[in-house]
Design a protein around this motif. Sequence first.
Motif, PDB file in Angstrom:
ATOM      1  N   THR A 147      38.520  40.232  40.323  1.00  0.00           N
ATOM      2  CA  THR A 147      38.443  38.764  40.391  1.00  0.00           C
ATOM      3  C   THR A 147      37.070  38.228  39.973  1.00  0.00           C
ATOM      4  O   THR A 147      36.071  38.928  40.086  1.00  0.00           O
ATOM      5  N   TRP A 149      34.025  34.897  39.987  1.00  0.00           N
ATOM      6  CA  TRP A 149      33.248  34.274  41.059  1.00  0.00           C
ATOM      7  C   TRP A 149      33.572  32.799  41.275  1.00  0.00           C
ATOM      8  O   TRP A 149      33.090  32.196  42.219  1.00  0.00           O
ATOM      9  N   LYS A 173      38.325  44.465  43.680  1.00  0.00           N
ATOM     10  CA  LYS A 173      36.928  44.507  43.211  1.00  0.00           C
ATOM     11  C   LYS A 173      36.524  43.070  42.923  1.00  0.00           C
ATOM     12  O   LYS A 173      36.860  42.519  41.882  1.00  0.00           O
ATOM     13  N   GLU A 176      30.575  40.652  41.648  1.00  0.00           N
ATOM     14  CA  GLU A 176      29.447  41.114  42.474  1.00  0.00           C
ATOM     15  C   GLU A 176      28.695  39.956  43.125  1.00  0.00           C
ATOM     16  O   GLU A 176      28.181  40.090  44.230  1.00  0.00           O
ATOM     17  N   GLY A 206      31.007  45.439  37.685  1.00  0.00           N
ATOM     18  CA  GLY A 206      32.277  45.543  36.968  1.00  0.00           C
ATOM     19  C   GLY A 206      32.296  46.701  36.000  1.00  0.00           C
ATOM     20  O   GLY A 206      33.256  47.479  35.959  1.00  0.00           O
ATOM     21  N   PHE A 224      44.041  41.130  36.719  1.00  0.00           N
ATOM     22  CA  PHE A 224      42.666  40.720  36.430  1.00  0.00           C
ATOM     23  C   PHE A 224      42.578  39.219  36.199  1.00  0.00           C
ATOM     24  O   PHE A 224      43.402  38.634  35.487  1.00  0.00           O
ATOM     25  N   THR A 225      41.561  38.599  36.770  1.00  0.00           N
ATOM     26  CA  THR A 225      41.200  37.229  36.405  1.00  0.00           C
ATOM     27  C   THR A 225      39.731  37.243  36.026  1.00  0.00           C
ATOM     28  O   THR A 225      38.899  37.754  36.785  1.00  0.00           O
ATOM     29  N   GLY A 226      39.416  36.706  34.860  1.00  0.00           N
ATOM     30  CA  GLY A 226      38.029  36.706  34.410  1.00  0.00           C
ATOM     31  C   GLY A 226      37.938  36.348  32.947  1.00  0.00           C
ATOM     32  O   GLY A 226      38.847  35.719  32.386  1.00  0.00           O
ATOM     33  N   GLY A 227      36.858  36.758  32.316  1.00  0.00           N
ATOM     34  CA  GLY A 227      36.606  36.381  30.925  1.00  0.00           C
ATOM     35  C   GLY A 227      37.499  37.136  29.939  1.00  0.00           C
ATOM     36  O   GLY A 227      37.985  38.234  30.235  1.00  0.00           O
ATOM     37  N   THR A 230      36.294  40.739  28.834  1.00  0.00           N
ATOM     38  CA  THR A 230      36.567  41.774  29.850  1.00  0.00           C
ATOM     39  C   THR A 230      38.075  42.071  29.875  1.00  0.00           C
ATOM     40  O   THR A 230      38.484  43.237  29.952  1.00  0.00           O
ATOM     41  N   GLU A 248      44.553  36.912  33.567  1.00  0.00           N
ATOM     42  CA  GLU A 248      44.310  35.458  33.612  1.00  0.00           C
ATOM     43  C   GLU A 248      42.910  35.247  33.056  1.00  0.00           C
ATOM     44  O   GLU A 248      41.926  35.576  33.726  1.00  0.00           O
ATOM     45  N   LEU A 249      42.811  34.684  31.851  1.00  0.00           N
ATOM     46  CA  LEU A 249      41.529  34.711  31.145  1.00  0.00           C
ATOM     47  C   LEU A 249      40.951  33.306  30.912  1.00  0.00           C
ATOM     48  O   LEU A 249      41.287  32.366  31.614  1.00  0.00           O
ATOM     49  N   GLY A 250      40.111  33.194  29.916  1.00  0.00           N
ATOM     50  CA  GLY A 250      39.356  31.958  29.719  1.00  0.00           C
ATOM     51  C   GLY A 250      40.144  30.840  29.048  1.00  0.00           C
ATOM     52  O   GLY A 250      41.322  30.989  28.710  1.00  0.00           O
ATOM     53  N   CYS A 282      38.475  27.851  34.737  1.00  0.00           N
ATOM     54  CA  CYS A 282      39.135  28.322  33.517  1.00  0.00           C
ATOM     55  C   CYS A 282      39.919  27.192  32.860  1.00  0.00           C
ATOM     56  O   CYS A 282      40.039  27.108  31.649  1.00  0.00           O
ATOM     57  N   GLU A 383      34.202  28.938  25.065  1.00  0.00           N
ATOM     58  CA  GLU A 383      34.230  28.501  26.462  1.00  0.00           C
ATOM     59  C   GLU A 383      32.802  28.415  26.999  1.00  0.00           C
ATOM     60  O   GLU A 383      32.062  29.400  26.975  1.00  0.00           O
ATOM     61  N   PHE A 385      32.088  27.018  30.170  1.00  0.00           N
ATOM     62  CA  PHE A 385      32.220  27.255  31.616  1.00  0.00           C
ATOM     63  C   PHE A 385      31.149  26.484  32.396  1.00  0.00           C
ATOM     64  O   PHE A 385      30.556  26.982  33.347  1.00  0.00           O
TER      65      PHE A 385
END
Length: 488
Positions: A147, A149, A173, A176, A206, A224-227, A230, A248-250, A282, A383, A385
Motif C-alpha cells: 500500500t 502513503w 507491506k 515505509e 519496498g 498493490f496500490t501505488g505508482g 512500481t 491500483e495505480l496512478g 490518485c 502525474e 501528485f
Amino acid sequence: MVKEIYIAGEWRLGRGDKIQSVFPADQSVNAEISTASLDDVNEAVEKADLAWRQSSWRNSMPHERARILYKVADIIEARVDELSRLQTRDNGKPLAETRALTLSAAATARYVAAACETLNDELTTQRAPDFMTMSVHEPVGVVAAITPWNSPIASEVQKLAPALAGGNAVILKPAEVTSLIALELAKIFEEAGLPKGLLSVLVGRGSVIGDAIVKHPLVRKISFTGGTSTGRHLAHIAADKLITTSLELGGKSPTIVMQDADIELAAKGVAYGIFSSAGQACIAGSRLFVHHSIYDQFLNRLVEITKGLRVGHPETAGMHLGSLINPKHLASVDAYVQLAKKEGGQVLVGGEALTEGDLAKGSFYLPTIITGLNNSAQTCQEEIFGPVLVVMKYDDEADLIAQANDSCFGLAAGIWTENYRKAWQLARALEVGTVWINTYKKFSISAPFGGFKESGIGREKGRLGILAYMQQKSIYMGLSEQPNPWCD
Ligand code: NAD
C-alpha cells in the motif's frame, strides 16, 4: 522505544534496520520502528501458508469470518479519534480527512463482512441427466498486500477485509513513511479474533522487503496500490510466477466543464477534486477542460475559491490543505511547476511553498492553477501528485474527447453539465474506470473501483470484490447408476 512489528501473529522487533516515522507538518519524530529482514519475510510467509491451510480457517463458515470483520469495524469506529490523529501524524493530512478515511475503513470492513455472508457458489448444470456440476470459490493462499502513503487506513482495509473474507492469509507491506496505522490495524484484527499467522505487517523498504514478499514462491496473489512504475515492476514478477495481480495505480484525471454547467457547483467541485488531500490522491482531477464560452467566468470564480483555501497545520481545525508527505515530494511538486513555466504555462495562483513561520518546518505548498499549456505538455501528461491544476480551453467536443483520452492513464474523470444525455455520452466515450457527473471524489463501497490503461488492472470493492482473492473450481458429480458404455 523502538516499535515492534507483527510477524506471523507475534509482536517483536524486526531484524532489519530501524526507521523513523516523521510528522510531515514539522518533521518531529513520531516513533522509531523496527523493520523486517529477509528472514522475517520468509518466516511470515511460511507461517501464513500454514495458517490459511488450517481447516479451522479454510473451512470456517462465512459468518465466522464476517464476525471478525464486524468486530474490526466496531473497534475502528470506537477508536476513530485516536486513529485519525495517528494517520495525520503519519502523513500530514488534515484531521477531518483522516477521520473520513478512518470511518470509510470501518464501513468497508462491515460491507465486506456482509458480502462474505451472502456470496453463493453456483450450480452450473444444464439439463445433464447423468451428472451435475458446481463451480465453487476457494482461497488463493498467501496474498501480498502493498500500500501507498496517501490514504493508508482506507487502502489497507480495502485489501485486508476481502482477502481475509476469502479465506486467505495476508502479508501487509505498508509504505515505509506511514507504517504506524498498519501496525495499529494488526492490533485491531488481533483483538477482533483473527487466528494467529493469518496476518503479518512487515515494515520495510519496498525495493527490498516488498520485493522479497512478492517474489516468495508461497505468495500466490499481489494486491498493490501505488505508482505505475512500481506496479509495472510487480506485474513482471507476477508474470514470471504466473500469479494474479490487482493493481491500483496512478492517474492524471480529466475534468470537463461544459457550457451549460452550474458554475458555482462546478467551481467548488473542481477545487475539491484537485486540492483536497493537497492533490495527493490518485483520482485528483488534475487536468481541467473548460468550454471556451464560459472559460473566463469559470476561471475567475475558480481562482477566487482557490485563493480562499486555508493551507495550514493539519491538526488545526478548518484547514483545507495540510502538509505534503515530505520535503522530497515538495521539491518534486515544485519542480513540475517550474517545468510548466518553462513549457510556456502561466501560474495564475499559488506556485510556491510556504517558507515562513512555523509552517516552513513542514512541506506546505499553495494550491496552484496553471494555464496556457497544451495537453501534450509534460506537465499535462505526468502525474504530479500535488495541488497543481492545469487548465485548458476547448470548443470542439470530438477534440475534447481526443484530448481527455490522450493520456497513458485512465483512472477517473469528472463532467459538469446540466445535460444528462450529453453527460452519459461523454462518460461512455472517456477511457477511464470511474466517471463522476456533477460531483467528484465521492465513493461507494458497492461500486467497483479501478483503472483503465496504465492506471491499473482489476477492480477493488463491490459485492464481488472478495472474488478477486479467490479462484474457481468446477466439480462434477456423476448421477448415473449405469457404468460408462465406452468400455463395452
Ligand atoms: P510507490 O509505488 O512508490 O509505493 C507504493 C508501495 O509500494 C509502498 O509500500 C512501497 O514501499 C512499495 N514498493 C516500492 N517499490 C517496491 C518494489 N520494488 N517491490 C514491492 N513493493 C515496492 O507509490 P507511493 O509513492 O507510495 O504512492 C503514490 C502513488 O500511488 C501515486 O502514483 C498514486 O496515484 C498511487 N495511488 C493509486 C491509488 C489507486 O487506487 N489507483 C490509490 C492511492 C495511490
